[in-house]
Design a protein around this motif. Structure first.
Motif, short mmCIF file in Angstrom:
data_model
loop_
_atom_site.label_atom_id
_atom_site.label_comp_id
_atom_site.label_asym_id
_atom_site.label_seq_id
_atom_site.Cartn_x
_atom_site.Cartn_y
_atom_site.Cartn_z
N ARG A 1 0.83 -1.21 0.00
CA ARG A 1 0.00 0.00 0.00
C ARG A 1 0.87 1.27 0.00
NH1 ARG A 1 -5.52 -0.18 1.61
NH2 ARG A 1 -6.30 -2.32 1.83
N GLN B 1 0.76 4.09 -2.88
CA GLN B 1 0.43 5.47 -2.55
C GLN B 1 1.39 6.45 -3.22
OE1 GLN B 1 0.16 6.08 1.70
NE2 GLN B 1 -1.94 6.83 1.46
N PRO C 1 -1.01 7.22 -6.81
CA PRO C 1 -1.85 7.83 -5.76
C PRO C 1 -3.33 7.93 -6.13
CG PRO C 1 -0.44 9.48 -6.82
CD PRO C 1 0.04 8.15 -7.29
N ARG C 2 -3.64 7.91 -7.42
CA ARG C 2 -5.05 8.05 -7.83
C ARG C 2 -5.79 6.71 -7.87
NH1 ARG C 2 -4.73 11.85 -13.07
NH2 ARG C 2 -2.75 12.77 -12.47
N ASP C 3 -5.04 5.60 -7.81
CA ASP C 3 -5.68 4.28 -7.91
C ASP C 3 -6.26 3.85 -6.56
OD1 ASP C 3 -4.79 4.32 -10.48
OD2 ASP C 3 -3.30 2.72 -10.25
N ALA C 4 -7.37 3.14 -6.60
CA ALA C 4 -7.95 2.56 -5.40
C ALA C 4 -7.20 1.27 -5.03
CB ALA C 4 -9.43 2.26 -5.64
N SER D 1 -10.79 -1.63 1.89
CA SER D 1 -10.85 -0.82 0.67
C SER D 1 -10.49 0.63 0.95
CB SER D 1 -12.27 -0.90 0.10
OG SER D 1 -12.30 -0.34 -1.19
N GLU D 2 -9.80 1.21 -0.02
CA GLU D 2 -9.35 2.61 0.11
C GLU D 2 -9.37 3.25 -1.26
OE1 GLU D 2 -5.40 4.87 1.92
OE2 GLU D 2 -5.50 2.69 1.88
N GLY D 3 -9.94 4.47 -1.35
CA GLY D 3 -9.96 5.18 -2.62
C GLY D 3 -11.10 4.75 -3.52
N GLY E 1 -12.43 5.01 -8.02
CA GLY E 1 -12.00 5.29 -9.39
C GLY E 1 -12.01 4.04 -10.24
N ARG F 1 -8.24 -0.26 -9.77
CA ARG F 1 -8.15 -0.71 -8.38
C ARG F 1 -7.16 -1.86 -8.26
NH1 ARG F 1 -13.14 -3.38 -5.00
NH2 ARG F 1 -13.41 -4.35 -7.04
#
Length: 267
Positions: free
Chosen positions: A54, A58, A62-65, A73-75, A77, A80
């Motif tokens: 992770r 990051q 940084p834009r990917d889940a 789960s985080e983010g 779009g 993923r």
């Protein structure tokens, strides 16, 4: 068609980092192991490997889940990353070398999310497999040292090698009779379990496998490797991909036969 070379390269960097972390604690006498609410084990190495992956994502994407087994789960779009830091934790904590870090990239399309990149790294076996949509499936220790994967051409159940994880899940689903019929009718059965049967299907050394209960992180990376090697990966309901909560995988030629024994529409 999108070019997934950069994502594949990043996947190998993530796998390298995870391999170093997991091997460092493999067979450690002071390894800390907890029991999750579903009564499955989780080790400090599971958590450390996922945190490491992770952290890399990051910085690099940084834009990917991200979806991981240990931290959820985080983010949001259309892209993923789906991670299982140690697939085969029970093996890991007992010192059995059959475990792997599974890393997949899923992308949203017209038919929903689909895995487009998958890396399966089993450092205690000194093996790694990977694939990206449209690029094929490979095995080797690095992108530059690899051989192409191709499923088998076995076309009859009577000649097929069938891999499975355990019997209890089939019994709980009421599918044990069909499962046992399949074991009687095929040429050979082996309980390899976890990620390994799917990789052997991609290599052509196993022809069919199925598991009655799985999570997305168990399947996403394996699915793209099997498919890019020329095989089929579906749920027991026959729906393609890793979204059914269970899995049936094959060389393609035997898929309908496999589902006739253990599929959801079997009567």
């Amino acid at each position: 068609m999108p070019d997934y070379h950069d994502d594949l390269r990043l996947g190998h960097v993530l796998a390298d980092a995870a391999d170093a972390a997991t091997m460092d604690r493999f067979k450690a006498l002071d390894l800390k192991v907890e029991t999750k609410p579903d009564m499955t084990p989780v080790s400090e190495a599971d958590k450390a490997a996922e945190e490491l992956i992770r952290g890399h994502l990051q910085r690099a994407r940084p834009r990917d889940a991200v979806l991981g087994e240990e931290f959820g789960s985080e983010g949001a779009g259309p892209r993923r990353w789906v991670i299982d830091p140690i697939d085969g934790t029970k093996n890991y904590v007992r010192g059995v070398p059959v475990w792997a870090t599974l890393i997949a990239l899923m992308e949203r399309g017209e038919g929903g999310d689909r895995p487009v990149v998958g890396i399966v790294s089993a450092p205690a076996l000194n093996r790694r497999w990977w694939a990206a949509e449209g690029l094929g499936a490979f095995t080797g220790r690095s992108l530059t040292s690899a051989s192409r994967l191709q499923v088998s051409k076995v076309g009859r159940i009577q000649d097929a090698s069938f891999a499975y994880s355990s019997l209890t899940g089939w019994e709980e689903r009421g599918k044990l009779p069909g499962f046992l019929d399949l074991t009687r009718d095929c040429w050979r059965t082996r309980g390899y379990g976890d990620f390994w049967p799917y990789m052997m299907i991609a290599e052509g050394s196993v022809d069919i496998c199925a598991e009655p209960e799985l999570s997305l992180w168990d399947m996403a990376a394996c699915a793209v490797v099997v498919q890019e090697a020329g095989g089929r990966f579906s749920g027991l309901d026959g729906k393609p991909g890793p979204h059914s909560g269970n899995a049936a995988a094959s060389n393609g030629l035997l898929h309908e036969d496999l589902l006739s024994y253990v599929g959801d529409d079997r009567h």
